[in-house]
Design a protein around this motif. Sequence first.
Motif, PDB file in Angstrom:
ATOM      1  N   LEU A   3       0.839  -1.190   0.000  1.00  0.00           N
ATOM      2  CA  LEU A   3       0.000   0.000   0.000  1.00  0.00           C
ATOM      3  C   LEU A   3       0.876   1.242   0.000  1.00  0.00           C
ATOM      4  O   LEU A   3       1.983   1.245   0.566  1.00  0.00           O
ATOM      5  CB  LEU A   3      -0.910   0.009   1.239  1.00  0.00           C
ATOM      6  N   PRO A   4       0.403   2.331  -0.624  1.00  0.00           N
ATOM      7  CA  PRO A   4       1.184   3.564  -0.633  1.00  0.00           C
ATOM      8  C   PRO A   4       1.329   4.146   0.767  1.00  0.00           C
ATOM      9  O   PRO A   4       0.481   3.942   1.638  1.00  0.00           O
ATOM     10  CB  PRO A   4       0.365   4.498  -1.535  1.00  0.00           C
ATOM     11  N   ARG A   5       2.418   4.868   0.986  1.00  0.00           N
ATOM     12  CA  ARG A   5       2.658   5.472   2.299  1.00  0.00           C
ATOM     13  C   ARG A   5       1.699   6.622   2.576  1.00  0.00           C
ATOM     14  O   ARG A   5       1.101   7.195   1.666  1.00  0.00           O
ATOM     15  CB  ARG A   5       4.090   6.000   2.370  1.00  0.00           C
ATOM     16  N   ILE A   6       1.592   6.962   3.848  1.00  0.00           N
ATOM     17  CA  ILE A   6       0.809   8.114   4.276  1.00  0.00           C
ATOM     18  C   ILE A   6       1.761   9.175   4.809  1.00  0.00           C
ATOM     19  O   ILE A   6       2.590   8.898   5.683  1.00  0.00           O
ATOM     20  CB  ILE A   6      -0.203   7.728   5.371  1.00  0.00           C
ATOM     21  N   ALA A   7       1.666  10.385   4.271  1.00  0.00           N
ATOM     22  CA  ALA A   7       2.475  11.508   4.740  1.00  0.00           C
ATOM     23  C   ALA A   7       1.727  12.219   5.862  1.00  0.00           C
ATOM     24  O   ALA A   7       0.543  12.520   5.728  1.00  0.00           O
ATOM     25  CB  ALA A   7       2.769  12.470   3.595  1.00  0.00           C
ATOM     26  N   VAL A   8       2.420  12.486   6.957  1.00  0.00           N
ATOM     27  CA  VAL A   8       1.821  13.168   8.106  1.00  0.00           C
ATOM     28  C   VAL A   8       2.555  14.481   8.329  1.00  0.00           C
ATOM     29  O   VAL A   8       3.778  14.487   8.559  1.00  0.00           O
ATOM     30  CB  VAL A   8       1.897  12.308   9.377  1.00  0.00           C
ATOM     31  N   LYS A  33      -0.124  -2.560   7.767  1.00  0.00           N
ATOM     32  CA  LYS A  33       0.570  -2.732   6.488  1.00  0.00           C
ATOM     33  C   LYS A  33       1.102  -1.407   5.941  1.00  0.00           C
ATOM     34  O   LYS A  33       1.857  -1.400   4.966  1.00  0.00           O
ATOM     35  CB  LYS A  33      -0.357  -3.380   5.457  1.00  0.00           C
ATOM     36  N   PHE A  34       0.692  -0.290   6.549  1.00  0.00           N
ATOM     37  CA  PHE A  34       1.082   1.019   6.022  1.00  0.00           C
ATOM     38  C   PHE A  34       2.438   1.475   6.552  1.00  0.00           C
ATOM     39  O   PHE A  34       2.824   1.177   7.686  1.00  0.00           O
ATOM     40  CB  PHE A  34       0.030   2.076   6.378  1.00  0.00           C
ATOM     41  N   ALA A  58       8.503   1.790  10.975  1.00  0.00           N
ATOM     42  CA  ALA A  58       7.639   1.879   9.790  1.00  0.00           C
ATOM     43  C   ALA A  58       7.638   3.275   9.177  1.00  0.00           C
ATOM     44  O   ALA A  58       6.874   3.541   8.255  1.00  0.00           O
ATOM     45  CB  ALA A  58       6.208   1.483  10.161  1.00  0.00           C
ATOM     46  N   SER A  59       8.494   4.160   9.699  1.00  0.00           N
ATOM     47  CA  SER A  59       8.435   5.567   9.277  1.00  0.00           C
ATOM     48  C   SER A  59       9.766   6.076   8.752  1.00  0.00           C
ATOM     49  O   SER A  59      10.839   5.621   9.150  1.00  0.00           O
ATOM     50  CB  SER A  59       8.001   6.448  10.462  1.00  0.00           C
ATOM     51  N   GLU A  60       9.638   7.043   7.874  1.00  0.00           N
ATOM     52  CA  GLU A  60      10.776   7.830   7.411  1.00  0.00           C
ATOM     53  C   GLU A  60      10.501   9.280   7.780  1.00  0.00           C
ATOM     54  O   GLU A  60       9.347   9.718   7.763  1.00  0.00           O
ATOM     55  CB  GLU A  60      10.941   7.693   5.895  1.00  0.00           C
ATOM     56  N   ILE A  61      11.536  10.010   8.122  1.00  0.00           N
ATOM     57  CA  ILE A  61      11.382  11.411   8.509  1.00  0.00           C
ATOM     58  C   ILE A  61      11.894  12.301   7.386  1.00  0.00           C
ATOM     59  O   ILE A  61      12.988  12.090   6.857  1.00  0.00           O
ATOM     60  CB  ILE A  61      12.137  11.725   9.811  1.00  0.00           C
ATOM     61  N   LEU A  62      11.098  13.287   7.038  1.00  0.00           N
ATOM     62  CA  LEU A  62      11.504  14.309   6.074  1.00  0.00           C
ATOM     63  C   LEU A  62      11.550  15.640   6.821  1.00  0.00           C
ATOM     64  O   LEU A  62      10.518  16.140   7.272  1.00  0.00           O
ATOM     65  CB  LEU A  62      10.512  14.390   4.910  1.00  0.00           C
ATOM     66  N   HIS A  63      12.749  16.178   6.962  1.00  0.00           N
ATOM     67  CA  HIS A  63      12.907  17.406   7.749  1.00  0.00           C
ATOM     68  C   HIS A  63      12.354  18.617   7.005  1.00  0.00           C
ATOM     69  O   HIS A  63      12.538  18.760   5.793  1.00  0.00           O
ATOM     70  CB  HIS A  63      14.381  17.655   8.070  1.00  0.00           C
ATOM     71  N   ALA A  64      11.656  19.452   7.743  1.00  0.00           N
ATOM     72  CA  ALA A  64      11.144  20.717   7.207  1.00  0.00           C
ATOM     73  C   ALA A  64      11.481  21.824   8.200  1.00  0.00           C
ATOM     74  O   ALA A  64      11.214  21.690   9.401  1.00  0.00           O
ATOM     75  CB  ALA A  64       9.636  20.648   6.986  1.00  0.00           C
ATOM     76  N   ARG A 320      -8.214   3.995   5.130  1.00  0.00           N
ATOM     77  CA  ARG A 320      -9.401   3.337   4.564  1.00  0.00           C
ATOM     78  C   ARG A 320      -9.659   3.784   3.131  1.00  0.00           C
ATOM     79  O   ARG A 320     -10.057   2.981   2.274  1.00  0.00           O
ATOM     80  CB  ARG A 320     -10.612   3.620   5.442  1.00  0.00           C
ATOM     81  N   LEU A 321      -9.410   5.070   2.839  1.00  0.00           N
ATOM     82  CA  LEU A 321      -9.622   5.549   1.479  1.00  0.00           C
ATOM     83  C   LEU A 321      -8.594   4.965   0.519  1.00  0.00           C
ATOM     84  O   LEU A 321      -8.912   4.677  -0.640  1.00  0.00           O
ATOM     85  CB  LEU A 321      -9.574   7.079   1.450  1.00  0.00           C
ATOM     86  N   LEU A 322      -7.368   4.787   0.987  1.00  0.00           N
ATOM     87  CA  LEU A 322      -6.352   4.151   0.151  1.00  0.00           C
ATOM     88  C   LEU A 322      -6.648   2.667  -0.042  1.00  0.00           C
ATOM     89  O   LEU A 322      -6.504   2.136  -1.144  1.00  0.00           O
ATOM     90  CB  LEU A 322      -4.970   4.343   0.775  1.00  0.00           C
ATOM     91  N   GLU A 323      -7.044   2.001   1.010  1.00  0.00           N
ATOM     92  CA  GLU A 323      -7.357   0.574   0.922  1.00  0.00           C
ATOM     93  C   GLU A 323      -8.502   0.301  -0.050  1.00  0.00           C
ATOM     94  O   GLU A 323      -8.529  -0.728  -0.723  1.00  0.00           O
ATOM     95  CB  GLU A 323      -7.727   0.041   2.309  1.00  0.00           C
ATOM     96  N   ASN A 324      -9.442   1.254  -0.115  1.00  0.00           N
ATOM     97  CA  ASN A 324     -10.617   1.076  -0.979  1.00  0.00           C
ATOM     98  C   ASN A 324     -10.531   1.851  -2.285  1.00  0.00           C
ATOM     99  O   ASN A 324     -11.500   1.895  -3.041  1.00  0.00           O
ATOM    100  CB  ASN A 324     -11.877   1.493  -0.218  1.00  0.00           C
ATOM    101  N   ASP A 325      -9.377   2.487  -2.545  1.00  0.00           N
ATOM    102  CA  ASP A 325      -9.117   3.191  -3.803  1.00  0.00           C
ATOM    103  C   ASP A 325     -10.251   4.164  -4.147  1.00  0.00           C
ATOM    104  O   ASP A 325     -10.962   4.004  -5.149  1.00  0.00           O
ATOM    105  CB  ASP A 325      -8.920   2.192  -4.942  1.00  0.00           C
ATOM    106  N   ILE A 326     -10.398   5.195  -3.337  1.00  0.00           N
ATOM    107  CA  ILE A 326     -11.494   6.145  -3.486  1.00  0.00           C
ATOM    108  C   ILE A 326     -11.465   6.844  -4.839  1.00  0.00           C
ATOM    109  O   ILE A 326     -12.527   7.074  -5.441  1.00  0.00           O
ATOM    110  CB  ILE A 326     -11.456   7.195  -2.344  1.00  0.00           C
TER     111      ILE A 326
END
Length: 365
Positions: A3-8, A33-34, A58-64, A320-326
């Motif tokens: 599944l594609p990652r989620i950016a927070v 699984k995310f 399960a995470s990668e950090i992108l500094h801002a 849920r939206l990614l899992e169900n391909d909205i």
Amino acid sequence: MSLPRIAVDAMGGDEGVRVMVDGASMARRRHDKFKFLLVGDEARIKAALEDHPAMRSASEILHADEVVEGDEKPSRAIRRAKTTSMGLAINAVKEGECGAAVSAGNTGALMAMGKIALRTMPGLDRPALAGIMPTLGEQDVVMLDLGANTECDARNLVQFAIMGAAYARIVTGTATPRVRLLNIGTESIKGTDDLRDASQRLTDATGLAMQFDGFIEADKINRGEVDVVVTDGFSGNIALKAIEGSARFVTDLLRDAFTSSLRSKIGFLVSRPATELLKHHLDPNNHNGGVFLGLNGVLVKSHGSANAKGVANAVDVCARLLENDITQRIAADLAELGEDTLRHGANGGANGNGSAASSEAEAAK
């Protein structure tokens, strides 16, 4: 299953980085699984992850270096999109590095950057902000638009109905959601020309996975009689704030009543199970996560004041939206409806195109 990652956007919200990371970690336990991309101050994110080893792995950090301020104008936020945590989170979706982004930051800035970076899906004029609200029925109600577009024509409302129904099928599990247009009355002669035109188009449409039931008045939104309420962003935002204000009024009134005397306090102890159920039902954290439907990617807005449970619910919406391909569901429903139905009526294609241009202009203000 990959599944594609989620950016927070870890810097958005009133409660700081730790609450965003705590909430994302809580959501990950439901959707293990995310993977996640946490965007913001690297040192603060690493400190928050110390309590969540599974989330850390399960995470990668992108500094801002920069953050979009709560009162920042969208036009300025757009210019700083390449250096702010919000802008970088959205860009990760644009570049295909993530499938969704969630932020508790400035709503206007999030909407503006999302529209410009992700653009609307083919066949849609505008995205719409959709939210979930509690009802007296077994299912929550989806309502859109809640403020992304202050002026909408019949074509926009028809598209919102399609997007809202697709969203409702995912979050409520209802195969054919009941859809209604918000109006000042339920009679077919009530409302503006655009409302009546949109109603006729949806009535005439065939093959859609929804039950279109005409109009609904604002006092029936939370009765459990409908699954999707469709309106323009101006009316929708006013209705939302009125409902939220009424909920706070009721809870404050009960609190004052139960603390007014010793007898009232005893009454509170007796009725506590019922009041706790009411409190849970009205807690906005339990329904947190507004979605900008219609973009080429999932973009979710969390309440700025959300606690960890609220953030978890917003991230849960992303998953849920990614899992169900909205996006695929909306595209399929648009194809089923057909362009002829969208163009039908006095406010046809020309107005729809003008609306899209107007929406882009609003976003850049």
